[in-house]
Design a protein around this motif. Structure first.
Motif, short mmCIF file in Angstrom:
data_model
loop_
_atom_site.label_atom_id
_atom_site.label_comp_id
_atom_site.label_asym_id
_atom_site.label_seq_id
_atom_site.Cartn_x
_atom_site.Cartn_y
_atom_site.Cartn_z
N GLY A 1 35.87 23.21 -27.93
CA GLY A 1 35.05 24.36 -29.04
C GLY A 1 34.59 22.84 -30.06
N GLU A 2 34.06 23.79 -30.97
CA GLU A 2 33.41 22.42 -31.93
C GLU A 2 33.79 23.06 -33.15
OE1 GLU A 2 28.58 23.46 -29.88
OE2 GLU A 2 29.14 24.73 -31.74
N VAL A 3 33.12 21.98 -34.01
CA VAL A 3 33.76 21.76 -35.75
C VAL A 3 31.97 21.90 -36.02
CG1 VAL A 3 35.27 20.93 -37.34
CG2 VAL A 3 35.81 20.95 -34.60
N TRP A 4 32.31 22.81 -37.35
CA TRP A 4 31.09 22.62 -37.59
C TRP A 4 31.28 22.64 -39.13
CZ3 TRP A 4 27.11 27.84 -36.72
CH2 TRP A 4 27.39 27.85 -34.95
N HIS B 1 28.60 20.14 -42.96
CA HIS B 1 27.07 20.68 -43.41
C HIS B 1 26.60 19.94 -43.18
CE1 HIS B 1 29.60 21.84 -47.34
NE2 HIS B 1 30.28 21.97 -46.41
N GLY B 2 25.22 20.83 -42.46
CA GLY B 2 24.52 19.92 -41.18
C GLY B 2 24.78 19.12 -40.08
N ARG B 3 26.13 19.26 -39.96
CA ARG B 3 26.95 18.48 -38.54
C ARG B 3 28.14 19.13 -37.89
NH1 ARG B 3 29.66 13.44 -41.35
NH2 ARG B 3 29.91 15.12 -43.59
N LEU B 4 27.96 18.98 -36.26
CA LEU B 4 28.90 19.95 -35.94
C LEU B 4 29.41 18.50 -34.93
CD1 LEU B 4 27.81 20.01 -32.81
CD2 LEU B 4 26.74 22.27 -34.22
N ALA B 5 30.80 19.02 -34.09
CA ALA B 5 30.97 17.76 -33.16
C ALA B 5 31.79 18.99 -31.99
CB ALA B 5 32.15 17.21 -33.95
N GLY B 6 31.85 18.41 -31.11
CA GLY B 6 32.06 19.67 -29.82
C GLY B 6 33.19 18.46 -28.78
N ILE B 7 34.16 18.68 -28.11
CA ILE B 7 35.13 18.97 -27.48
C ILE B 7 35.59 20.14 -26.46
CG2 ILE B 7 37.72 18.27 -27.38
CD1 ILE B 7 37.93 18.17 -30.58
N VAL B 8 34.86 19.21 -25.03
CA VAL B 8 35.26 19.89 -23.86
C VAL B 8 35.93 19.29 -22.54
CG1 VAL B 8 34.32 21.60 -21.87
CG2 VAL B 8 33.39 20.61 -24.67
#
Length: 402
Positions: A207-210, A212-219
């Motif tokens: 899923g995603e990590v949210w 401050h003004g950014r995110l990262a995703g892992i699939v």
């Protein structure tokens, strides 16, 4: 150069652009019995991108094209997906079985190259011409065989009963059809995408990590690779000062929860793709003019925050082809295509922008309020939580046969 004689034999349909949308359109037209040629200016169909999410709405459309099960077989099952804070604490998550139970199909992730391969393999040999730059010269007039559309290719100008403009967000086809439209607008976000060939250990969360003004995703993908991505607010055109985008990812995400830093650190620096996110925030007045239809990013480029860009292009392709009647002028289907697709795609564009606005929050108070709202939503029963996605996921394509 003389214009082609409209009475001469010519391709009945020409697709400009060999990305996922253009190839899906070609396959849908082929399934409909329409002879079609795809012109892709790149020397190969090597996809720009890494991984791709396919939601239930897109999988149903891919079933109409005959390749849905092939792509489902390539997907790695995940027990749950969700959103976390950079600390690692879950904000919301749901089981993927619940998605399938609610919508009757899966939410999967595959390599973009696998989608390209599946589409090309289903097309007749010779349909796709790479290294072939094509541009619209004249959109033509529907209902009159004496006024076909005209496309300029490396082989000269060609007449066509139908042209599909699938030439991306900077579409020259769109510019010719709608010269007064303001065009794409910068969303404020830049993105990084990559495939990690040999992850240090299996990711423990999908899923995603949210932040401050950014995110990262892992699939994780079925072949052992992991699709990783990041999105962050940044000025348009900004790049890593030293040219090392992997190092830039570690500067931005190095302090986040595992396995985000480890995955970014394992990425091949040469395989990190960085692109600014532009969108068509102002809807087009129509997705067609004359004998020309626009689809995918050429028609409705959107932010990636709902994972619907390629999904909507695939929907476009099936709806466009399904409206064409045997032995009828294919351009006669274009007004109905616009009527079906413009409201739906515009709603998805707006929804993706709205999610992006939540990711863009940076002040501690607004981020706290967002996270509390996500936590509260995560406590809802699956049927209520997933019901919010129904407008997007619960779409069923028309048939391409009969």
């Amino acid at each position: 150069m003389d214009r082609p004689d409209p009475q001469e034999p010519s391709p009945r349909a020409v697709v400009i652009g060999g990305g996922i949308g253009g190839l899906a359109a070609a396959l849908a037209l082929h399934r409909r019995g329409v002879p079609v040629t795809v012109h892709e200016r790149a020397a190969s169909l090597e996809p720009v991108g890494a991984g791709l999410a396919l939601a239930p709405n897109a999988l149903r459309a891919l079933d109409r094209l005959g390749i849905g099960d092939r792509l489902r077989a390539l997907a790695l099952p995940h027990p749950a997906v969700g959103i976390r804070r950079p600390s690692g604490r879950w904000l919301a998550r749901t089981g993927t079985d619940a998605v399938e139970a609610h919508f009757g199909d899966k939410l999967i992730a595959v390599a973009r190259a696998d989608v390209i391969d599946a589409l090309v393999d289903a097309l007749p040999a010779g349909t796709v011409r790479t290294g072939s730059r094509a541009e619209l010269v004249d959109p033509g007039e529907p209902g009159d065989a004496r006024t076909p559309a005209v496309v300029r290719t490396p082989d000269g100008e060609q007449a066509a009963a139908l042209v599909v403009g699938a030439d991306g967000i900077r579409s020259a086809t769109r510019g010719l059809l709608f010269p007064h439209h303001p065009g794409p607008r910068y969303s404020g976000f830049t993105t990084w995408r990559s495939l990690v060939a040999r992850p240090p250990r299996p990711p423990f969360a999908v899923g995603e990590v949210w932040g401050h003004g950014r995110l990262a995703g892992i699939v994780p993908l079925a072949d052992g690779r992991v699709y990783v991505y990041g999105a962050a607010l940044a000025p348009a055109g900004a790049r890593a000062a030293d040219g090392d985008e992997r190092a830039e990812l570690l500067r931005r995400y190095g302090g986040w929860c595992a396995p985000v830093p480890e995955l970014f650190a394992t990425t091949d620096p040469a395989a990190v793709l960085r692109h600014d996110v532009w969108e068509l925030a102002d809807p087009l007045p129509a997705y067609h003019r004359g004998r020309v239809a626009l689809l995918g990013d050429a028609a409705h480029a959107m932010c990636p925050f709902q994972g619907q860009g390629a999904c909507q292009a695939i929907e476009d392709a099936v709806v466009l082809a399904a409206g064409i009647r045997p032995d009828a002028d294919p351009a006669a289907a274009l007004p109905a295509y616009t009527a079906a697709r413009l409201p739906r795609a515009t709603a998805v564009v707006d929804g993706s922008r709205a999610v992006g606005a939540l990711v863009a929050l940076r002040s501690p108070l607004t981020v706290l309020a967002r996270d509390l709202a996500l936590t509260a939503a995560g406590l809802l029963p699956d049927r209520l939580l997933l019901g919010r996605a129904a407008a997007t996921y619960d779409w069923h394509p028309p048939r391409l046969t009969g």
